[in-house]
Design an enzyme around this catalytic site. Structure first.
Site, PDB file in Angstrom:
ATOM      1  N   ASP A   1       0.846  -1.186   0.000  1.00  0.00           N
ATOM      2  CA  ASP A   1       0.000   0.000   0.000  1.00  0.00           C
ATOM      3  C   ASP A   1       0.885   1.241   0.000  1.00  0.00           C
ATOM      4  OD1 ASP A   1      -2.457  -1.191  -0.005  1.00  0.00           O
ATOM      5  OD2 ASP A   1      -2.621  -1.310   2.162  1.00  0.00           O
TER       6      ASP A   1
ATOM      7  N   ASP B   1      -9.467  -5.823   1.975  1.00  0.00           N
ATOM      8  CA  ASP B   1      -8.151  -6.369   1.632  1.00  0.00           C
ATOM      9  C   ASP B   1      -8.007  -7.822   2.086  1.00  0.00           C
ATOM     10  OD1 ASP B   1      -7.062  -4.120   0.401  1.00  0.00           O
ATOM     11  OD2 ASP B   1      -6.483  -3.222   2.307  1.00  0.00           O
TER      12      ASP B   1
ATOM     13  N   ASP C   1      -4.847  -3.023   4.837  1.00  0.00           N
ATOM     14  CA  ASP C   1      -5.359  -2.461   6.086  1.00  0.00           C
ATOM     15  C   ASP C   1      -6.881  -2.504   6.180  1.00  0.00           C
ATOM     16  OD1 ASP C   1      -6.020  -0.522   4.259  1.00  0.00           O
ATOM     17  OD2 ASP C   1      -4.549   0.935   4.961  1.00  0.00           O
TER      18      ASP C   1
END
Length: 1070
Positions: A381, A688, A684
């Site tokens: 990310d 996901d 997070d």
């Protein structure tokens, strides 16, 4: 009435004990709360939610007082949010388990027989030596193994406690705080967001679009909708799948169903990692070899004994000799069985897990420790991982103007300012608290903090704005929609919808622009282009962009607006009025560019997968060093539209995937796995979870991550920092490397001990190393060796090597070279001493010892051989620290445990030699013999340097011992099939084999191979014959295979393209 007269029962006043909850001033008991159950009617009997809150002394908006006294009273009255964890195993249980080892039990029987024979044939003072020595050695082995297992279990228990300690957002005395899940008390107002775990049982105070996964408690697979009236009950341990809201805690700990369930569950650490499975297989093989050698040695010794013994004068000493032979054979098995291998894995995993914790990484699954060392790509990310997650609004376009300052211009009218305040304060799940003294406290996600912080600077009064409206419904933000909305009714009766989200998405829904004077201007194509340029300029400056828009609903639309309607049809999202676009700065984390460079140097490709604008993503990726020359950036929708084969083709060059949805990330991970990559993925959000679960290693964020994401992960990065991920890679590689060091050390000891006892037994009729001595050697090479070598810290050189393949041999060519060199030296040295030791060492004392059989020089020579053997292992243990490096002393003084193990080994060896006497079949040595022992052991270190100068090929030695092509193979026997194909999906070769075997097998008589890859079926003509010759084995197997069967494609550089395409179906046909 006499003093001793009986008191009439009628006048006896019974004594009532006042319950703690009543003494503390609460008007409802835990039993009454439990009786409410999940029936809304029972809530009404207590005056509704408001009535229960009054009984619990709670203000639903301000929370409990939160003082230490208040919290203590609530814990005393209703209990703590803890449940009894099953007690860990006692130390005596580990002792009992260690005593179950069959070979050790046989040795105990040998010790008992030896004691009986010794005490009946010798004096009481000396007859117990042999049996007592074996018993003592067995006890020592059992104690060391038990202590080690006990310590590791304690380590795992501490890590499990850390995993259970979740931080929860609560409101106490009007302030939002983060407290441990264990500190939640009845009456707490808990803020729940998408992905959170519900920390206790409670009632929903206020909620927006809340969906809760209750499958862990009720078994219902579908998420349950929650509201304040019909379905307000929230159960501990369940997960919030969508929406957000506030909950009032009504039961904690053992008063909850989850607590009662967890009290009967204990987390076991019986998980076996892939490396442990491979090592168990290796240990079994070595153990079988050891058993065969032991049986052979015993048979040879017994045959020689029977050929020499006088049966007419068979004595107890002769019987004791047979017992000694059997003890030696059993001890050879004990030495040969490398129980230290699984112990070494456990030790290095436990040590690595503890050290990873120091490096801000919490390991949830043991296998992730070693898998991370094999990672070939990391999909990371952006926000919070590569950046600092400290967001601030630094640029904004408001009401038609690009503005340098964060204040309002003078011509902004009050209604326009109010509209902007509403857009900022209402369309948010963050919070602003204005204390009596000090600066405002802003809470929420980093993005929400940035926006609300901007609102505070503009002068917005958060509570006043919220209290002035009536909220009708909310559409929550998630990473798929990339936008959120709120619908509310103003005091003058207007119904308004406000939207906030990704700038280009919200802008596409706008048709007008709000002006500073409250008027509207059309959003013409020219203005759209202008705003898109502004968004691009923000993004190119590495700013995250958000757009704010709203729309006032018509009376007919307003009449339909309700929470139920919004859940069914969603918020109106057409003809919006654009209010503002902001640029939010989130600076790159210090150290991230260096960490990315280290990954690339280590053969790990780093990819950024983000939901941000593609220009923002590219700017940050370039700053971090992720976007490389020749690399590409792609948007999720573009990747989504490709066919499977097209995705295979572009994936190798993708450095950045922007505006990606969770399913885009999941698809990318799936394709990478199909291409043979070992994939680490960070995540997070709740959405996901599929990608985290699919990946080889799921890395959840400890700060920004939801509980759903953490539950789906293998490792939790506690500080959300990419640099911590790199440290995890280092420790993962250290696990594998440390195991290899131990294997090299132990295999050398095994080879020498087995060979020495076998050769001497055949040639001389006895083994130079006694049972007690072998047990001490076993302790050195198993437990002590594992302690020393399995706890080596990772070095930077580990990050200068390519990733370790999951099927690479445990013993590499370098290790085989080192093992062979050291084993040959030690075996030759010990055999020379065994056969020519008297002459070389000048031993001439032929005086008989107490047993009347051996002489003093026999005992001295045996002690020297034992001493030399042990010192060879001590110095070879140091050699094993650096299998590849010439300088093995680097960092030696930094490893205190290694030095402690070496010191302990040397000290105990000296005590055994000098003071054990008949107990260990040793005799005290003079200083010359000590120098000889130490020097001969020390020589293994310069010898190791010379051995390392011998070059070894890259291809495993085993490949030179097998024919590359199995021409005479019959049938189809393989358990593993891999199809190699071009980038366009056509098959160019078929490899079949098991666990790294490189065979080419064709079913006899087959003319075609039909395979389906990526949804496309291909028929390939099989070659008519096997090639006459192959290229050099130094070339990759893939190239050799291609040359063998498809020589025409070898000349085309791109022919091989992407290998390891997924095999869906495979069929032979004639």
């Amino acid at each position: 009435m006499p003093l001793n007269a009986a008191i009439p029962s009628a006048i006896v006043t019974p004594v009532h004990t006042v319950p703690p909850w009543s003494l503390a001033g609460f008007a409802i008991s835990p039993q009454e709360i439990e009786e409410i159950g999940t029936n809304p009617e029972n809530i009404k009997d207590h005056g509704g939610l408001r009535g229960i809150a009054i009984c619990l002394r709670v203000d639903p908006t301000q929370g409990i007082q939160g003082t230490l006294e208040d919290v203590r009273l609530r814990v005393d009255s209703f209990g703590a949010n803890r449940y009894p964890v099953k007690k860990p195993k006692l130390f005596i249980e580990y002792l009992w388990e260690a005593c179950q080892d069959e070979t050790l039990l046989i040795l105990v029987v040998c010790a008992i027989v030896s004691l009986i024979v010794g005490l009946t044939t010798e004096s009481l003072s000396t007859g117990w030596y042999d049996g007592g020595g074996i018993t003592f050695a067995v006890v020592l082995v059992v104690m060391v193994a038990s202590i080690s297992d006990y310590k590791q279990d304690q380590q795992f228990q501490r890590l499990n406690d850390q995993k259970r300690n979740i931080m929860i957002n609560v409101t106490r005395n009007g302030r939002r705080l983060k407290v441990s899940i264990f500190d939640i008390v009845v009456g707490d107002i808990v803020q729940l967001n998408i992905g959170d775990q519900i920390p206790a049982d409670g009632l929903l105070v206020v909620g927006h679009s809340m969906l809760v996964d209750e499958s862990s408690m009720t078994g219902e697979s579908e998420p349950m909708e929650k509201d304040e009236i019909e379905h307000p009950f929230l159960l501990s341990g369940c997960k919030v799948m969508d929406g957000f809201g506030d909950m009032m805690v009504t039961a904690v700990g053992m008063s909850t169903e989850w607590g009662r369930l967890m009290a009967n569950i204990s987390e076991e650490n019986d998980e076996e990692t892939p490396l442990q499975e491979r090592l168990n297989s290796l240990a079994t093989t070595i153990g079988k070899i050891g058993l065969a050698v032991a049986v052979l040695v015993f048979c040879i010794l017994v045959i020689r004994f029977l050929a020499q013994v006088d049966f007419k004068h068979f004595t107890g000493a002769n019987g004791k000799t047979l017992v000694d032979y059997f003890a030696i054979a059993v001890t050879i098995v004990v030495v040969a069985v490398p129980e230290g291998l699984p112990l070494a894995v456990t030790l290095t995993l436990a040590y690595s897990m503890a050290k990873m914790m120091d490096d801000r990484a919490l390991v949830r699954h043991l296998s992730a420790c070693e898998t991370m060392g094999s990672a070939t790509t990391i999909c990371s990310d952006k926000t919070g991982t590569l950046t600092m997650n400290m967001m601030t609004v630094v640029n904004n376009w408001s009401c038609g103007r690009l503005r340098k300052t964060l204040d309002f211009d003078e011509d902004f009218t009050a209604p326009v300012i109010q509209t902007l305040y509403q857009s900022i304060c209402l369309n948010s799940n963050g919070n602003v608290h204005f204390p009596k003294h000090g600066a405002p406290e802003v809470t929420g996600s980093p993005t929400e903090q940035a926006v609300l912080g901007w609102g505070v600077k503009l002068g917005a009064k958060f509570d006043e704005v919220r209290k002035a409206v009536t909220i009708i419904g909310v559409e929550t933000f998630n990473s798929t929609k990339k936008r959120m909305a709120i619908c509310f009714r103003t005091p003058d009766g207007k119904t308004v919808v406000h939207w906030k989200g990704a700038a280009e998405i919200i802008l596409n829904a706008c048709t007008r622009i709000l002006q500073p004077d409250g008027s509207f201007s059309d959003l013409t194509p020219e203005r759209v282009e202008e705003l898109q340029l502004i968004i691009s300029s923000f993004a190119n400056a590495a700013l995250r962009t958000l757009c704010f828009a709203y729309r006032e609903l018509s009376s007919s639309e307003a009449a339909d607006m309700s929470s139920e309607y919004i859940k069914a049809a969603g918020m109106p999202d057409k003809d919006l009025i654009c209010v503002a676009i902001v640029g939010i700065k989130d600076p790159c984390r210090p150290g991230v560019p260096e960490a990315v460079a280290r990954c690339q140097q280590a053969g790990i490709k780093v990819r950024m997968v983000t939901g941000d604008n593609i220009q923002t993503a590219k700017a940050i990726a370039a700053e971090c060093g992720i976007l490389t020359e020749g690399g590409s950036a792609i948007e999720g929708k573009e990747f989504r539209a490709m066919t499977v084969v097209q995705q295979y083709k572009v994936i190798p060059s993708i450095d950045v995937m922007a505006r990606s949805s969770p399913m885009d990330k999941h698809t990318l991970v799936k394709r990478l796995l199909e291409m043979g990559e070992i994939v680490g993925v960070t995540g997070d959000g709740t959405n996901d979870a599929p990608a985290l679960h699919e990946a080889s290693i799921g890395l959840a964020m400890g700060i920004a991550g939801t509980e759903v994401a953490k539950e789906s992960s293998d490792i939790i990065i506690l500080d959300d920092n990419f640099s911590s991920i790199v440290k995890v890679v280092r420790w993962g590689r250290a696990v594998y490397c440390n195991i290899q060091k131990f294997i090299q050390f132990q295999t050398t000891v095994n080879a020498v001990a087995l060979s020495l006892n076998f050769i001497t037994a055949v040639s001389s009729g006895y083994a130079p190393l006694t049972a007690v001595q072998l047990l001490w050697v076993n302790l050195i090479m198993d437990t002590m060796g594992a302690l020393a070598l399995a706890t080596e810290a990772p070095t930077e050189s580990l990050m200068q090597r390519p990733p370790i393949g999951g099927k690479e041999p445990l013993i590499t060519n370098v290790m085989w070279r080192n093992i062979a060199g050291q084993a040959c030296y030690q075996l030759a040295l010990l055999l020379v001493l065994h056969f020519k030791g008297f002459l070389i060492l000048g031993l001439h004392d032929t005086t008989l010892t107490a047993d009347g059989v051996t002489t003093n020089r026999d005992l001295t020579l045996g002690t020297v051989i034992f001493n030399v053997f042990v010192f060879c292992q001590v110095f070879n243990e140091i050699n094993s620290r650096k299998p590849d490096d010439l300088n093995v002393l680097t960092g030696l003084l930094d490893n205190s445990l290694f030095l402690a193990v070496i010191t302990f080994t040397v000290v105990v060896q000296a005590l055994i030699v000098e003071f054990a006497g008949e107990f260990a079949s040793t005799v005290g040595l003079d200083w010359k013999m000590w120098l000889v022992s130490i020097f001969l052991g020390l020589f293994s270190m310069p010898l190791a340097m010379m051995i390392k100068l011998i070059p070894v090929p890259d291809a495993p030695f085993i490949t030179y011992l097998k024919p590359v092509v199995m021409y005479f193979m019959r049938g189809w026997k393989s358990k593993s099939d891999v199809v190699y194909g071009n980038t366009d999906g056509t098959i160019i070769a078929v490899v079949t084999g098991e666990k790294g075997d490189e065979h080419i097998q064709l079913r006899r008589g087959s003319k075609y191979l039909e395979a389906t890859i990526g949804g496309q079926t291909t028929r390939v003509n099989m070659p008519a014959c096997v090639p006459r010759m192959l290229p050099s084995p130094n070339e990759t197997f893939s190239r050799r295979l291609m040359y063998a069967f498809f020589p025409e494609v070898v000349s085309t550089p791109s022919a091989f393209g992407s290998s390891g395409l997924p095999l869906a179906t495979l069929a032979w046909s004639k």
